[in-house]
Design an enzyme around this catalytic site. Structure first.
Site, mmCIF file in Angstrom:
data_model
loop_
_atom_site.group_PDB
_atom_site.id
_atom_site.type_symbol
_atom_site.label_atom_id
_atom_site.label_comp_id
_atom_site.label_asym_id
_atom_site.label_seq_id
_atom_site.Cartn_x
_atom_site.Cartn_y
_atom_site.Cartn_z
ATOM 1 N N ARG A 104 -9.176 -11.276 -0.693
ATOM 2 C CA ARG A 104 -9.335 -9.966 -0.035
ATOM 3 C C ARG A 104 -10.434 -9.128 -0.697
ATOM 4 O O ARG A 104 -10.567 -9.089 -1.909
ATOM 5 C CB ARG A 104 -8.021 -9.188 -0.096
ATOM 6 N N ARG B 38 3.978 -9.860 -7.882
ATOM 7 C CA ARG B 38 4.243 -9.001 -6.704
ATOM 8 C C ARG B 38 5.148 -9.723 -5.697
ATOM 9 O O ARG B 38 6.019 -9.102 -5.074
ATOM 10 C CB ARG B 38 2.918 -8.605 -6.042
ATOM 11 N N ARG C 54 10.350 0.432 -0.633
ATOM 12 C CA ARG C 54 10.264 -0.916 -1.205
ATOM 13 C C ARG C 54 11.529 -1.279 -1.955
ATOM 14 O O ARG C 54 11.619 -2.381 -2.500
ATOM 15 C CB ARG C 54 9.114 -0.957 -2.203
ATOM 16 N N ARG D 276 -9.511 -5.761 -5.470
ATOM 17 C CA ARG D 276 -8.465 -5.019 -6.175
ATOM 18 C C ARG D 276 -8.067 -5.717 -7.477
ATOM 19 O O ARG D 276 -8.017 -6.931 -7.526
ATOM 20 C CB ARG D 276 -7.235 -4.874 -5.267
HETATM 21 P P1 AP5 Z 1 -3.651 -6.691 4.041
HETATM 22 O O1 AP5 Z 1 -3.563 -6.126 5.397
HETATM 23 O O2 AP5 Z 1 -4.541 -5.975 3.065
HETATM 24 O O3 AP5 Z 1 -2.196 -6.957 3.446
HETATM 25 P P2 AP5 Z 1 -1.057 -5.953 2.957
HETATM 26 O O4 AP5 Z 1 0.226 -6.435 3.539
HETATM 27 O O5 AP5 Z 1 -1.445 -4.529 3.229
HETATM 28 O O6 AP5 Z 1 -1.082 -6.301 1.417
HETATM 29 P P3 AP5 Z 1 -1.085 -5.357 0.136
HETATM 30 O O7 AP5 Z 1 -1.540 -6.220 -1.007
HETATM 31 O O8 AP5 Z 1 -1.854 -4.097 0.356
HETATM 32 O O9 AP5 Z 1 0.403 -5.039 0.011
HETATM 33 P P4 AP5 Z 1 1.130 -4.706 -1.243
HETATM 34 O O10 AP5 Z 1 2.408 -4.331 -0.632
HETATM 35 O O11 AP5 Z 1 1.198 -5.735 -2.300
HETATM 36 O O12 AP5 Z 1 0.200 -3.580 -1.931
HETATM 37 P P5 AP5 Z 1 0.282 -1.988 -1.965
HETATM 38 O O13 AP5 Z 1 -1.091 -1.479 -1.938
HETATM 39 O O14 AP5 Z 1 1.266 -1.470 -0.968
HETATM 40 O O15 AP5 Z 1 -4.145 -8.204 4.180
HETATM 41 C C1 AP5 Z 1 -4.325 -9.038 3.058
HETATM 42 C C2 AP5 Z 1 -5.497 -10.009 3.306
HETATM 43 O O16 AP5 Z 1 -5.165 -10.875 4.375
HETATM 44 C C3 AP5 Z 1 -6.813 -9.333 3.713
HETATM 45 O O17 AP5 Z 1 -7.881 -10.085 3.173
HETATM 46 C C4 AP5 Z 1 -6.825 -9.421 5.234
HETATM 47 O O18 AP5 Z 1 -8.130 -9.439 5.768
HETATM 48 C C5 AP5 Z 1 -6.079 -10.733 5.463
HETATM 49 N N1 AP5 Z 1 -5.264 -10.726 6.691
HETATM 50 C C6 AP5 Z 1 -4.475 -9.694 7.135
HETATM 51 N N2 AP5 Z 1 -3.848 -10.054 8.257
HETATM 52 C C7 AP5 Z 1 -4.228 -11.343 8.515
HETATM 53 C C8 AP5 Z 1 -3.897 -12.279 9.548
HETATM 54 N N3 AP5 Z 1 -3.057 -11.960 10.545
HETATM 55 N N4 AP5 Z 1 -4.453 -13.520 9.493
HETATM 56 C C9 AP5 Z 1 -5.314 -13.854 8.475
HETATM 57 N N5 AP5 Z 1 -5.675 -13.013 7.487
HETATM 58 C C10 AP5 Z 1 -5.129 -11.781 7.502
HETATM 59 O O19 AP5 Z 1 0.940 -1.747 -3.417
HETATM 60 C C11 AP5 Z 1 0.215 -2.029 -4.598
HETATM 61 C C12 AP5 Z 1 1.071 -1.664 -5.808
HETATM 62 O O20 AP5 Z 1 1.382 -0.232 -5.796
HETATM 63 C C13 AP5 Z 1 2.463 -2.341 -5.863
HETATM 64 O O21 AP5 Z 1 2.386 -3.628 -6.446
HETATM 65 C C14 AP5 Z 1 3.245 -1.333 -6.725
HETATM 66 O O22 AP5 Z 1 2.931 -1.483 -8.077
HETATM 67 C C15 AP5 Z 1 2.721 0.028 -6.253
HETATM 68 N N6 AP5 Z 1 3.508 0.565 -5.136
HETATM 69 C C16 AP5 Z 1 3.091 0.764 -3.852
HETATM 70 N N7 AP5 Z 1 4.097 1.264 -3.101
HETATM 71 C C17 AP5 Z 1 5.168 1.387 -3.919
HETATM 72 C C18 AP5 Z 1 6.515 1.813 -3.706
HETATM 73 N N8 AP5 Z 1 6.940 2.197 -2.493
HETATM 74 N N9 AP5 Z 1 7.347 1.807 -4.768
HETATM 75 C C19 AP5 Z 1 6.923 1.423 -6.009
HETATM 76 N N10 AP5 Z 1 5.680 0.970 -6.255
HETATM 77 C C20 AP5 Z 1 4.804 0.959 -5.229
#
Ligand code: AP5
Length: 209
Positions: A122, A164, A88, A153
């Protein structure tokens, strides 16, 4: 094949990762899921991560890179893996380059105007992590995949989502150019329905087999 899923929060990385993992037998490694599991179990990493995730900020690179390096060293990653939510930052990408070779970066490109609604609507399965949107659930509170309970969440609220998205633009979006220079980015239009997005991704993965 070693794959990275890139895209803004709510772009559909988790949704597509679940389909790709089933279709191509690749382990799905989500740093967000790893942090949430640690937060649930109140581990030291979880306590540290919570102070960042609750604000929509990134967990420090050193902690995140160490977790990923350990995870990629496990047996199930020997024949390939799929990273969701890592790297990221440019520093994370450089750290990853030192431990493994990335074959393909799938960049899911979505209009930002769709993301607030996607994230605030979501619901996620507490057991298998499958994502749903509230408008498609018709009042259902259990996961269609494993019957686990669905929850919202903590970081899926308007204020944290905005933070974010700001973090994504400043720190993660530059990775598109970073990997673009290596010639390994596959851009997929993520505004379409999940099945259409997956059809484009699976066609690309089948062509690379
Ligand atoms: P979904 O598939 O859940 O979306 P996503 O891209 O996976 O979104 P996330 O919120 O999980 O990503 P994120 O990067 O913010 O969170 P993460 O957990 O990695 O889809 C979202 C919604 O849309 C759902 O309701 C779904 O049904 C719908 N949808 C999906 N596709 C669709 C479509 N085509 N059409 C219509 N609807 C659709 O990270 C969380 C936190 O962890 C970060 O903020 C950070 O604090 C920490 N973190 C994680 N990784 C790191 C890292 N590498 N470095 C530092 N901190 C980190």
């Amino acid at each position: 094949m070693n794959i990275i899923l890139l895209g803004a929060p709510g772009a559909g990385k988790g949704t597509q990762a679940s389909k790709i993992s089933d279709g191509f037998s690749l382990p799905h490694i989500s740093t967000g899921d790893i942090f949430r599991e640690n937060i649930k179990n109140r581990t030291p990493i979880g306590m540290l991560a919570k102070s960042y995730t609750d604000q929509g900020l990134l967990v420090p690179d050193e902690v995140t890179c160490q977790i990923v390096e350990e995870r990629l060293g496990r047996e199930d990653c020997k024949n390939g893996y799929m990273l969701d939510g890592f790297p990221r930052t440019i520093a994370q990408a450089e750290a990853l380059d030192k431990i493994t070779k990335v074959d393909l970066v799938i960049n899911i490109d979505v209009d930002f105007s769709l993301l607030l609604d996607r994230l605030c609507g979501r619901r996620v399965c507490k057991d298998c992590g499958e994502s749903y949107h509230i408008t498609k659930l018709n009042g259902e509170t259990k996961c269609a995949r494993c019957s686990g309970e669905l929850y919202q969440r903590k970081d899926d609220n308007p204020e944290t989502v905005q933070s974010r998205l700001d973090v994504y633009k400043a720190q993660t979006a530059p990775l598109i150019e970073y990997y673009g220079k290596k010639g390994i980015v596959f851009n997929v239009e993520g505004n379409a329905a999940p099945e259409a997005v997956y059809a484009a991704i699976s066609a690309k993965l089948n062509a690379l087999k």
